[in-house]
Scaffold this active site. Sequence first.
Site, PDB file in Angstrom:
ATOM      1  N   HIS A   1      -9.648   2.069  -0.932  1.00  0.00           N
ATOM      2  CA  HIS A   1      -8.222   1.755  -0.835  1.00  0.00           C
ATOM      3  C   HIS A   1      -7.756   1.245  -2.188  1.00  0.00           C
ATOM      4  O   HIS A   1      -8.079   0.122  -2.570  1.00  0.00           O
ATOM      5  CB  HIS A   1      -7.999   0.698   0.254  1.00  0.00           C
ATOM      6  CG  HIS A   1      -6.562   0.570   0.662  1.00  0.00           C
ATOM      7  ND1 HIS A   1      -5.514   0.793  -0.204  1.00  0.00           N
ATOM      8  CD2 HIS A   1      -5.995   0.248   1.859  1.00  0.00           C
ATOM      9  CE1 HIS A   1      -4.370   0.605   0.441  1.00  0.00           C
ATOM     10  NE2 HIS A   1      -4.634   0.281   1.695  1.00  0.00           N
TER      11      HIS A   1
ATOM     12  N   PHE B   1       1.523  -3.084   4.561  1.00  0.00           N
ATOM     13  CA  PHE B   1       1.883  -4.423   5.014  1.00  0.00           C
ATOM     14  C   PHE B   1       3.360  -4.644   4.687  1.00  0.00           C
ATOM     15  O   PHE B   1       3.867  -4.184   3.658  1.00  0.00           O
ATOM     16  CB  PHE B   1       1.040  -5.475   4.282  1.00  0.00           C
ATOM     17  CG  PHE B   1      -0.309  -5.733   4.913  1.00  0.00           C
ATOM     18  CD1 PHE B   1      -0.742  -5.021   6.014  1.00  0.00           C
ATOM     19  CD2 PHE B   1      -1.147  -6.706   4.383  1.00  0.00           C
ATOM     20  CE1 PHE B   1      -1.980  -5.278   6.593  1.00  0.00           C
ATOM     21  CE2 PHE B   1      -2.394  -6.970   4.949  1.00  0.00           C
ATOM     22  CZ  PHE B   1      -2.807  -6.254   6.055  1.00  0.00           C
TER      23      PHE B   1
ATOM     24  N   HIS C   1      -3.202   7.651   6.351  1.00  0.00           N
ATOM     25  CA  HIS C   1      -3.354   6.359   5.677  1.00  0.00           C
ATOM     26  C   HIS C   1      -4.764   5.832   5.964  1.00  0.00           C
ATOM     27  O   HIS C   1      -5.437   5.375   5.063  1.00  0.00           O
ATOM     28  CB  HIS C   1      -2.277   5.391   6.165  1.00  0.00           C
ATOM     29  CG  HIS C   1      -2.259   4.104   5.419  1.00  0.00           C
ATOM     30  ND1 HIS C   1      -2.094   4.048   4.046  1.00  0.00           N
ATOM     31  CD2 HIS C   1      -2.399   2.814   5.824  1.00  0.00           C
ATOM     32  CE1 HIS C   1      -2.138   2.786   3.650  1.00  0.00           C
ATOM     33  NE2 HIS C   1      -2.328   2.008   4.702  1.00  0.00           N
TER      34      HIS C   1
ATOM     35  N   GLU D   1      -1.889   4.704  13.936  1.00  0.00           N
ATOM     36  CA  GLU D   1      -1.505   5.903  13.184  1.00  0.00           C
ATOM     37  C   GLU D   1      -1.696   7.162  14.034  1.00  0.00           C
ATOM     38  O   GLU D   1      -0.848   8.059  14.037  1.00  0.00           O
ATOM     39  CB  GLU D   1      -2.333   6.001  11.892  1.00  0.00           C
ATOM     40  CG  GLU D   1      -1.931   7.188  11.034  1.00  0.00           C
ATOM     41  CD  GLU D   1      -2.516   7.151   9.633  1.00  0.00           C
ATOM     42  OE1 GLU D   1      -3.358   6.267   9.352  1.00  0.00           O
ATOM     43  OE2 GLU D   1      -2.130   8.001   8.812  1.00  0.00           O
TER      44      GLU D   1
ATOM     45  N   LYS E   1      -9.822   7.751   2.121  1.00  0.00           N
ATOM     46  CA  LYS E   1     -10.232   6.397   1.704  1.00  0.00           C
ATOM     47  C   LYS E   1     -11.713   6.162   2.017  1.00  0.00           C
ATOM     48  O   LYS E   1     -12.334   5.268   1.444  1.00  0.00           O
ATOM     49  CB  LYS E   1      -9.390   5.337   2.425  1.00  0.00           C
ATOM     50  CG  LYS E   1      -7.959   5.203   1.891  1.00  0.00           C
ATOM     51  CD  LYS E   1      -7.242   4.040   2.544  1.00  0.00           C
ATOM     52  CE  LYS E   1      -5.795   3.909   2.065  1.00  0.00           C
ATOM     53  NZ  LYS E   1      -4.909   4.942   2.611  1.00  0.00           N
TER      54      LYS E   1
ATOM     55  N   CYS F   1       0.809  -1.221   0.000  1.00  0.00           N
ATOM     56  CA  CYS F   1       0.000   0.000   0.000  1.00  0.00           C
ATOM     57  C   CYS F   1       0.843   1.273   0.000  1.00  0.00           C
ATOM     58  O   CYS F   1       0.295   2.370  -0.106  1.00  0.00           O
ATOM     59  CB  CYS F   1      -0.932  -0.002   1.202  1.00  0.00           C
ATOM     60  SG  CYS F   1      -1.853  -1.531   1.322  1.00  0.00           S
TER      61      CYS F   1
END
Lengths: 414, 79
Positions: free
Chosen positions: A341, A401, A304, A315, A336, A165
């Site tokens: 996403h 990830f 994010h 976050e 998002k 991502c």
Amino acid sequence: MSERRVVISGLGLVSPFGGGLDDFFARMLAGESAIRYYQTDDIPRPLAIPAVVCDQFDADAELGRPQAGTMDRFAQLGAAAASRAWQDAGLTAADSGTRPDAGVSWGTALGGTLAYEKGYKELWQKGRERVSPLSVVLGMNNAAASHIAIRHQLAGPCISYTVACSSSTIAIGEAFRRIRCGDASLMLAGGSDAPLAYGVVRAWEALRVLAPGDAASAPRACRPFSSERAGLVLGEGGAALVLEERQHALDRGARIYAELAGYGCNCDHTHLVRPEAAGQARALELALAEAGLQPDEIDYINAHGTATREGDPTEVAALQQVFGPHAAQLAVSATKSMHGHLMGATGAIEALITTLAIAQAALPPTAGLEHVDSDCAGVRHLHQAQRGTPVRAALSSSFAFGGSNAVLAFRRHD
Amino acid sequence: MDCLSLIREFLQDRLGLVPERITEASTLASLGVDSLMQLELVFEFEDRLGISLPPDTRLPKTVGELLRLVEHHTQATRP
């Protein structure tokens, strides 16, 4: 010699709403969700999930049928977004043409996954013994970057990044570095992905991180920072930025949206999927340091914010570590909630939004954020758009990830 | 469907060409058929006609040469 500065002179995307850049950003400010209930006729079990699809995108019409036919959908979305950014930058065909000082830096998490899946279906579902001779060139992850370079005849670096991502945030950051160090004067940077392949969706389902929803609830399925958040929403798309050495842009009289001033990139180095606030904080600090920005100069963060149970509070904790007392005044939103996403393209579309937020002094909200989770409190969540207040500087974050973190720092260009 | 019609149908679909523009004298390059698309064309012929061109087959330059190549292999594989 003074340090080379990098500005953003062009923006382009394939909008899930079907319109152009202005229409897209206006809808972001309005908190309008592009998420729909996506159903397929796949066998043995059709897909039925909230998702974002660019269903008005006509690749044949935009790219020409011969070229579109040699591209997987991720490359089509990328090539279209890049061409739109090129045009938006006021660059023409005359600016193309074997330019060794101009290149492409592209992010994709999945590459031509649809082409591969089609091949697997041919082999294992239909029992055929062979696949299309285009399978390799459709599927390869650098296909989008190469098509973009060929279309605009850019002979400089042509590089693809696959970092889950964070792919396109890293692609933009590395392009920024290429210009800073003098390797290039102009880079088309961004990302594209088409993750709605049957096997890919099933793989994400198995991780239990996809937001549920039906036809009625799908538009509000993705609710970052909310106490009702239930996971992420997959989407397809492409977005591109024209990055340019500042003097190069000034010399040609380009419109400048904002300056890209810093880039932080690091790894949590702890776990494949569990995010670490300490690693994210370090990436934020690296971006601020390179930009020469103090925490209290940041007026907006495009987070994010995927709407997973674990990701969002981590976050916010990282933001609190870095911004200290300023965190409470720090305007934060996760777009998002509206565009979904986009996997490897998500950093690019969020960088585009952050750039426009600075240029138009208008901050988009996190859509559907009615009840901030107590785990996510401590920053100034934007429930509605904020307009009219100058935005001095902003950050856009991607935390992937694999623990790969990437943060871009933008500054208003005066 | 005869081989010329098959080529015309393929190139109409992939390149948007007007079928009548495609004659035996047309060079594949002039029609916009590059090396990748030649592979697609061969794949299409093999699929539709049930033939198999050897991997080391030299790819032709004109539509006429392609037709003769395919016809040769079509006859060779007939029982």
